[in-house]
Design an enzyme around this catalytic site. Structure first.
Site, PDB file in Angstrom:
ATOM      1  CB  THR A 552      -0.952   0.007   1.210  1.00 50.62           C
ATOM      2  OG1 THR A 552      -1.883  -1.059   1.035  1.00 50.62           O
ATOM      3  CG2 THR A 552      -1.735   1.313   1.301  1.00 50.62           C
ATOM      4  CG  PHE A 554       0.319   4.618   3.828  1.00 54.12           C
ATOM      5  CD1 PHE A 554      -0.895   4.802   4.474  1.00 54.12           C
ATOM      6  CD2 PHE A 554       0.829   3.331   3.737  1.00 54.12           C
ATOM      7  CE1 PHE A 554      -1.585   3.732   5.012  1.00 54.12           C
ATOM      8  CE2 PHE A 554       0.142   2.254   4.269  1.00 54.12           C
ATOM      9  CZ  PHE A 554      -1.065   2.452   4.912  1.00 54.12           C
TER      10      PHE A 554
END
Ligand code: PEP
Ligand code: MN
Length: 660
Positions: A552, A554
């Site tokens: 992921t 960020f």
């Protein structure tokens, strides 16, 4: 340790005393232990006043724990007690100036084998710093096998090294070879190195430990792991709390390499001890071309960092030239480590250049990669959405450090509000997952909050675990909770348990928190191991995501100052090299092509281009683009202006330093 109901036969233990224990109560604890055959010492362990006890006594730990003024008893079956993980379960993080070693960061120390001249150490320091080394190494006193070999420049060399460290904003580590020199060197070095040949020089260990400075303790060429940890114990028992272990190869029957890098020692010692473990691939392998592969293997095995020999002209080096990397090789190694780090759930620590001209600028408190990512400003927290142990919190820890104050919000919008309203200095928001794509909600928020800029990025590997109550086991589970993305990413694992009911939650960490609150053994959560730790739950299965290449991205967000994103002390090396844009184009032939042409002609590479429907405007689309910044300053602004002229809506979310 042998357990006879509550009675233990123990080799060592520490008894942690409460801060306000009376001298009478303390004496009673000492008498209690002596009467049971223990020899005892009073000392400090981190913040705590403790009594260390060793021997083969028999003691009822519960009874000892109930004595007045006793806060906690930690017993260990190992002969080293202060260094043992049985005594302290959480990782020790050693601080050397602005640098931290241990935890979720990879810290790389680099420099020549020996300081040879002022010019040589200055040049090497600048080169390794440029590539992202956080500390400078170099020997001023060299313990050489031959008495005729170069012995180092001594105090003069140390002065040069101190100057090179200061000029480049890097703490220094250098070897100390005698107790007398330790005292003389104390104010000139930031960290002492105890060399492999001196690992069992107990008088040296005692003296260096008593000076209270951080110590890098090399493993002796023929030392067992237990002997190595006992040497660490000497340092800890003498007064320092900051000990970093360093595996540097051991003597085996193999002669092709200088030593044999004991890769297995890394996970073993990290299991036995809470102290950080670095690896010195240079002295382990002794062959320049083999140093980088060994270094990467060490990182993959869980090392907290490296110490590497680098020389601008290895052929002219006065010692260890054949194993010293060229600065270019070191640069390549650092890039490879940066790519590898997320795979092992870590982040390469970099300290930024001082802000402003000259040396000695403000240092950040944190590690990260975005060059313009902000420091956690003063006491202001950094905002993230979710509960303790959320993936976003792991991202926050990597960028701002475990000690950074934080603010939990219950929505992504809450993060933007906190940053805009000034109650948070920065925020951490997920913008994209490698399997499931963009998090549109957050892109929409960027458009609704034009005063918020994207100033840095962090890619976090997502390793999902099945988490449940201490008493639960896989057969007791009937319900599984997680964020819907957690379910999607663990589809294959969940398909094997069709009897489980799935209950969606706002975040993976809220799912864990709900189980901790309810204490049910029928319910499990899919979330990060950190969430299990934060809420005192157990990991039933680890790594249950279908695809291990699950990352992921960020975004680090901050408030814009004027019309440009503020550039607080950067967290990374080098200027911004990536920008994120969102735009829409006129509904006419060739309009997207016109934008792409502008980029192509300016040598701008597109690393992402995605279209998505504009809410409330059927069949109209917004484009999300991530682009490289091959041009700086006004030239780049000029391209942005050109793009603005060819688009309907155009938002420059921010420019920042890309992660690999
Ligand atoms: C060194 O790091 O300079 C050195 C001499 O290493 P070791 O003590 O591991 O041989
Ligand atoms: Mn050397």
């Amino acid at each position: 340790m042998i357990i006879l109901r509550e009675i233990y036969i123990i080799i060592s233990m520490i008894v942690v005393l409460s801060g306000d224990i009376s001298s009478h109560d303390k004496e009673m604890v000492c008498i209690y232990l002596r009467d049971r055959g223990f020899s005892i010492r009073e000392q400090n362990f981190g913040e705590d006043a403790i009594i260390g006890a060793s021997g083969k006594g028999v003691v009822d730990i519960r009874e000892l724990g109930l004595l007045p003024g006793v806060e906690r008893v930690a017993a260990t079956s190992k002969p080293y007690e202060l260094a043992s993980r049985e005594t302290k379960s959480e990782d020790t993080i050693v601080t050397v100036g602005p640098v931290k070693i241990g935890g979720s960061r990879i810290s790389v120390i680099a420099g020549p084998c020996a300081v040879e001249s002022k010019e040589q150490i200055m040049e090497t320091a600048a080169r390794v710093r440029e590539s992202g080394a956080v500390m400078l190494r170099g020997g001023a006193y060299k313990p050489r096998t031959s008495p005729y070999a170069f012995q180092g420049l001594g105090m003069q060399g140390l002065e040069y090294m101190k100057a090179a460290g200061e000029a480049n904003n890097m703490p220094i580590v250098t070897e100390v070879v005698s107790p007398e020199l330790a005292v003389q060197m104390r104010d000139l070095t930031d960290m002492f190195q105890i060399g492999a040949r001196n690992m069992q020089n107990f008088e040296l260990l005692k003296k260096v430990g008593s000076l209270g400075k951080p110590v890098l303790l090399k493993r002796g060429p023929s030392a067992t792991m237990e002997e190595w940890l006992l040497s660490a114990e000497y340092l800890l028992a003498s007064g320092t709390h900051d000990v970093v272990l360093c595996e540097r190869g051991i003597r085996t029957f193999e002669t092709y390499t200088r030593n044999t890098l004991d890769i297995s020692a890394i996970p073993v010692v990290k299991g036995l001890s809470h102290l950080p473990v670095l690896v010195d691939p240079s002295h382990a392998v002794g062959i320049r071309a083999k140093v980088s592969p060994a270094a990467l293997a060490a990182i993959a095995a869980g090392a907290d960092g490296l110490t590497v020999e680098v020389h601008p002209r290895p052929d002219d080096a006065l010692s260890d030239g054949p194993q010293s990397l060229y600065p270019e090789q070191f640069e390549k190694l650092m890039r490879d480590i940066e790519a590898l780090a997320p795979v092992v759930g870590k982040e390469l620590l970099r300290i930024p250049r001082p802000s402003g001209a000259g040396k000695g600028g403000a240092l950040p408190r944190a590690a990260g990669s975005g060059s313009s990512a902000p420091e956690a400003g003063g006491d202001l927290p950094v905002a993230y959405c979710g509960e303790s142990g959320a993936y976003a919190e792991q991202a926050l820890n990597r960028v701002f450090g475990e000690d950074a104050p934080r603010l939990q919000t219950d929505s992504f919008k809450g993060i933007f509000d906190a940053v805009l309203g000034g109650s948070a200095s920065a925020g951490v928001v997920p913008v994209e997952n490698s399997l499931t794509g963009s998090v549109h909600e957050n892109y929409d928020l960027f458009l609704r909050y034009p005063d918020i800029a994207l100033v840095g990025e962090l890619k976090l590997r997502i390793v999902h675990c099945l988490i449940a109550h201490e008493r639960a086991d896989i057969d007791s589970i009937r319900i599984v909770r997680s964020h819907p993305q957690g379910f999607a990413q663990c589809r294959e694992f969940l398909d094997k348990h069709p009897e489980w009911a799935l209950e969606p939650c706002t975040t993976t960490a809220t799912a864990v928190a709900s189980i901790a609150r309810e204490g049910a053994i029928r319910v499990a959560a899919i979330a990060a191991e950190a969430a299990a730790k934060a809420h005192g739950l157990k990991v039933l299965r680890e790594g249950i995501e279908t695809n291990p290449l699950n990352y992921t991205r960020f975004a680090i967000i901050s408030r814009r100052g004027g019309d440009t994103a503020p550039v607080p002390p950067g967290l990374g090396s080098g200027p911004p090299n990536k920008a994120s844009l969102v735009f829409s184009v006129p509904d006419e032939p060739g309009s997207l092509f016109a934008c792409l042409k502008i980029m192509s002609e300016r040598g701008i590479n597109l690393s992402k281009l995605e279209s998505r429907p504009i809410q409330g405007k059927p069949w109209e689309y917004l484009f999300y683009a991530d682009v490289s910044i091959p041009l700086t300053g006004e030239l780049f602004d000029g391209v942005m202006d050109e793009l603005k002229g060819s688009t309907v809506d155009f938002y420059h979310l921010g420019s920042y330093r890309a992660m690999l």
